[in-house]
Enzyme design. Structure first.
Site, PDB file in Angstrom:
ATOM      1  N   TYR A  86       0.787  -1.211   0.243  1.00 45.57           N
ATOM      2  CA  TYR A  86       0.105   0.207  -0.268  1.00 45.57           C
ATOM      3  C   TYR A  86       0.771   0.863  -0.513  1.00 45.57           C
ATOM      4  CZ  TYR A  86      -3.981  -3.492   0.382  1.00 45.57           C
ATOM      5  OH  TYR A  86      -4.775  -3.748  -0.007  1.00 45.57           O
ATOM      6  N   ASN A 139     -13.091   2.243  -6.007  1.00 47.12           N
ATOM      7  CA  ASN A 139     -11.973   3.074  -5.700  1.00 47.12           C
ATOM      8  C   ASN A 139     -11.106   4.009  -4.816  1.00 47.12           C
ATOM      9  OD1 ASN A 139     -11.891   2.084  -8.703  1.00 47.12           O
ATOM     10  ND2 ASN A 139     -12.117   3.804  -9.263  1.00 47.12           N
ATOM     11  N   ASP A 170      -8.495   5.549  -5.415  1.00 47.55           N
ATOM     12  CA  ASP A 170      -7.859   6.266  -4.983  1.00 47.55           C
ATOM     13  C   ASP A 170      -8.611   7.744  -5.229  1.00 47.55           C
ATOM     14  OD1 ASP A 170      -9.476   6.937  -7.524  1.00 47.55           O
ATOM     15  OD2 ASP A 170      -8.452   5.356  -8.342  1.00 47.55           O
ATOM     16  N   HIS A 222     -14.533   1.104  -0.069  1.00 46.93           N
ATOM     17  CA  HIS A 222     -13.390   0.010   0.108  1.00 46.93           C
ATOM     18  C   HIS A 222     -12.376   0.569   0.691  1.00 46.93           C
ATOM     19  CE1 HIS A 222     -14.591  -3.636  -2.918  1.00 46.93           C
ATOM     20  NE2 HIS A 222     -15.343  -3.673  -2.167  1.00 46.93           N
ATOM     21  N   CYS A 235       1.182   7.310  15.461  1.00 48.11           N
ATOM     22  CA  CYS A 235      -0.475   6.914  15.848  1.00 48.11           C
ATOM     23  C   CYS A 235      -0.964   8.290  15.874  1.00 48.11           C
ATOM     24  CB  CYS A 235      -1.544   6.643  15.813  1.00 48.11           C
ATOM     25  SG  CYS A 235      -2.940   6.453  15.953  1.00 48.11           S
ATOM     26  N   GLY A 243     -16.618   0.708 -15.432  1.00 49.46           N
ATOM     27  CA  GLY A 243     -15.008   0.410 -14.920  1.00 49.46           C
ATOM     28  C   GLY A 243     -15.014  -0.777 -13.825  1.00 49.46           C
ATOM     29  N   THR A 244     -16.146  -1.750 -13.658  1.00 53.36           N
ATOM     30  CA  THR A 244     -15.867  -2.868 -12.831  1.00 53.36           C
ATOM     31  C   THR A 244     -15.971  -3.994 -13.327  1.00 53.36           C
ATOM     32  OG1 THR A 244     -16.267  -3.003 -10.852  1.00 53.36           O
ATOM     33  CG2 THR A 244     -18.267  -2.017 -11.698  1.00 53.36           C
ATOM     34  N   SER A 245     -15.311  -4.897 -13.258  1.00 57.69           N
ATOM     35  CA  SER A 245     -15.620  -6.836 -13.123  1.00 57.69           C
ATOM     36  C   SER A 245     -17.235  -7.467 -13.220  1.00 57.69           C
ATOM     37  CB  SER A 245     -14.817  -6.984 -12.630  1.00 57.69           C
ATOM     38  OG  SER A 245     -14.346  -7.278 -12.100  1.00 57.69           O
TER      39      SER A 245
HETATM   40  P1  OAD Z   1     -10.905  -5.020 -11.907  1.00 59.74           P
HETATM   41  O1  OAD Z   1     -10.124  -5.228 -12.449  1.00 59.74           O
HETATM   42  O2  OAD Z   1     -12.397  -5.782 -11.854  1.00 59.74           O
HETATM   43  O3  OAD Z   1     -11.959  -4.415 -13.660  1.00 59.74           O
HETATM   44  C1  OAD Z   1     -11.696  -3.912 -13.940  1.00 59.74           C
HETATM   45  C2  OAD Z   1     -12.787  -3.920 -15.054  1.00 59.74           C
HETATM   46  O4  OAD Z   1     -12.914  -2.614 -15.796  1.00 59.74           O
HETATM   47  C3  OAD Z   1     -12.382  -4.750 -15.731  1.00 59.74           C
HETATM   48  O5  OAD Z   1     -14.171  -4.877 -16.537  1.00 59.74           O
HETATM   49  C4  OAD Z   1     -12.455  -4.077 -17.487  1.00 59.74           C
HETATM   50  O6  OAD Z   1     -13.166  -4.734 -18.736  1.00 59.74           O
HETATM   51  C5  OAD Z   1     -12.322  -2.853 -17.509  1.00 59.74           C
HETATM   52  N1  OAD Z   1     -11.979  -1.597 -17.894  1.00 59.74           N
HETATM   53  C6  OAD Z   1     -10.668  -2.413 -18.285  1.00 59.74           C
HETATM   54  N2  OAD Z   1      -9.767  -1.285 -18.954  1.00 59.74           N
HETATM   55  C7  OAD Z   1     -10.888   0.675 -18.366  1.00 59.74           C
HETATM   56  C8  OAD Z   1     -11.377   1.856 -19.953  1.00 59.74           C
HETATM   57  N3  OAD Z   1     -10.460   1.956 -20.503  1.00 59.74           N
HETATM   58  N4  OAD Z   1     -12.952   1.693 -19.436  1.00 59.74           N
HETATM   59  C9  OAD Z   1     -13.900   0.961 -19.500  1.00 59.74           C
HETATM   60  N5  OAD Z   1     -13.739  -0.227 -18.500  1.00 59.74           N
HETATM   61  C10 OAD Z   1     -12.524  -0.526 -18.459  1.00 59.74           C
HETATM   62  O7  OAD Z   1     -11.682  -3.836 -10.850  1.00 59.74           O
HETATM   63  P2  OAD Z   1     -13.425  -3.723 -10.041  1.00 59.74           P
HETATM   64  O8  OAD Z   1     -14.143  -4.494 -10.360  1.00 59.74           O
HETATM   65  O9  OAD Z   1     -12.680  -2.445  -9.735  1.00 59.74           O
HETATM   66  O10 OAD Z   1     -11.283  -4.761  -4.628  1.00 59.74           O
HETATM   67  O11 OAD Z   1     -12.533  -4.779  -8.438  1.00 59.74           O
HETATM   68  C11 OAD Z   1     -13.305  -4.306  -7.565  1.00 59.74           C
HETATM   69  C12 OAD Z   1     -12.716  -4.748  -6.587  1.00 59.74           C
HETATM   70  O12 OAD Z   1     -11.749  -5.781  -6.512  1.00 59.74           O
HETATM   71  C13 OAD Z   1     -11.896  -3.809  -6.451  1.00 59.74           C
HETATM   72  O13 OAD Z   1     -12.221  -2.569  -5.384  1.00 59.74           O
HETATM   73  C14 OAD Z   1     -10.589  -4.319  -5.483  1.00 59.74           C
HETATM   74  C15 OAD Z   1     -10.416  -5.834  -6.177  1.00 59.74           C
HETATM   75  O14 OAD Z   1      -9.894  -7.068  -5.498  1.00 59.74           O
HETATM   76  C16 OAD Z   1     -10.371  -4.093  -2.674  1.00 59.74           C
HETATM   77  O15 OAD Z   1      -9.244  -4.655  -2.625  1.00 59.74           O
HETATM   78  C17 OAD Z   1     -10.971  -5.002  -1.364  1.00 59.74           C
END
Ligand code: OAD
Length: 246
Positions: A56, A94, A96, A111, A138, A178-180
């Site tokens: 991190y 995210n 960030d 998260h 701390c 932008g989430t899987s």
């Molecule tokens: P993922 O890495 O699982 O998924 C990212 C998604 O973004 C995928 O579906 C890609 O197709 C899509 N993607 C990539 N580039 C892109 C772009 N330029 N424009 C649009 N889409 C794009 O990430 P998250 O779904 O955010 O949790 O993952 C969910 C959680 O899993 C995170 O918050 C994290 C992780 O483990 C923790 O750390 C607790």
């Protein structure tokens, strides 16, 4: 504008990919180079805290590199909030701060946050921009006691779930960007919104695991498709407003 819709937006790592931050599950993503169980669980932190602090610390430093900036997708969501006001709730997975830097205000970081540490004793969060580890004092405890990254790890409950579920049940529109769709509970939000009658829209590079649950799906890079969709949404409601004045 009259009759503004209530919009809940869920964002994931894909919205920040074009800002220079790696996603988790794409090729060369964070989970290809690190095992989740080594760096993102309470057990990992108990077993090898230095590895977890280091993971991190690196990500916190990367977020503050000069080339990492909000992109047009973050900016479009901020512009939606500037028009629709508090009717927009942005829920991000995210860690960030690119939504804030683009100007969004009504944000839930479900998260956690990279630029924050959490005191293990008091549970208090502290804004934190530099490195820290088990030896870092701390601000709220004397003598020094360990702080942890202010991140929700696998096996822990995401933050503010009651507020999020309430907003989803009242939403007119649910946008997923932008989430899987592989990580719960966020992956289940589309079903909650749909069951409550919301219009559900996915904006992603590829269809997510939950794509069948969305009424509409737009595929492409976030910096292209998010501004297009958001501007059409603003235009749609400007038209509704004009018609209601006639
Ligand atoms: P993922 O890495 O699982 O998924 C990212 C998604 O973004 C995928 O579906 C890609 O197709 C899509 N993607 C990539 N580039 C892109 C772009 N330029 N424009 C649009 N889409 C794009 O990430 P998250 O779904 O955010 O949790 O993952 C969910 C959680 O899993 C995170 O918050 C994290 C992780 O483990 C923790 O750390 C607790």
């Amino acid at each position: 504008m009259a009759n503004l819709p209530r919009v809940v937006i869920l964002t994931g790592a894909g919205i920040s990919a074009e800002s220079g931050l790696k996603t988790f599950r794409d090729s060369n993503g964070l989970w290809e180079n690190h095992k989740i169980e080594d760096v993102a669980t309470p057990e990992a932190f108990a077993g090898n805290p230095d590895l977890v602090y280091g993971f991190y610390n690196d990500r916190r430093a990367q977020l503050q590199l000069p080339n990492v900036k909000p992109n047009r997708a973050h900016e479009a969501l901020a512009s939606l909030e500037s028009v629709f006001g508090n009717n927009v709730l942005l829920v991000t997975q995210n860690v960030d701060n690119l939504h804030e830097r683009a100007g969004s205000k009504n944000i839930i970081h479900m998260h956690g946050k990279l630029l924050s540490s959490r005191c293990i004793n008091s549970g208090r969060s502290h804004t934190w921009h530099s490195k820290f580890d088990a030896s870092t004092p701390c601000p709220c405890c004397t003598p020094a006691s360990a702080m942890r990254p202010d991140i929700v790890w696998f096996g822990e409950m995401p933050m503010y779930m009651d507020n999020i579920i309430l907003a989803l049940t009242k939403a007119d529109i649910f946008l997923s960007i932008g989430t899987s769709g592989q990580v719960y509970p966020a992956a289940g939000f589309v079903q909650v919104a749909k069951d409550s009658g919301a219009r559900t829209v996915e904006l992603n590079l590829q269809p997510s695991d939950k794509c069948a649950l969305f009424d509409e799906s737009y595929l492409g890079r976030a910096s292209m498709i998010v501004p297009q969709f958001i501007h059409s949404l603003i235009d749609e409601y400007a038209l509704t407003q004009q018609n209601s004045l006639l």
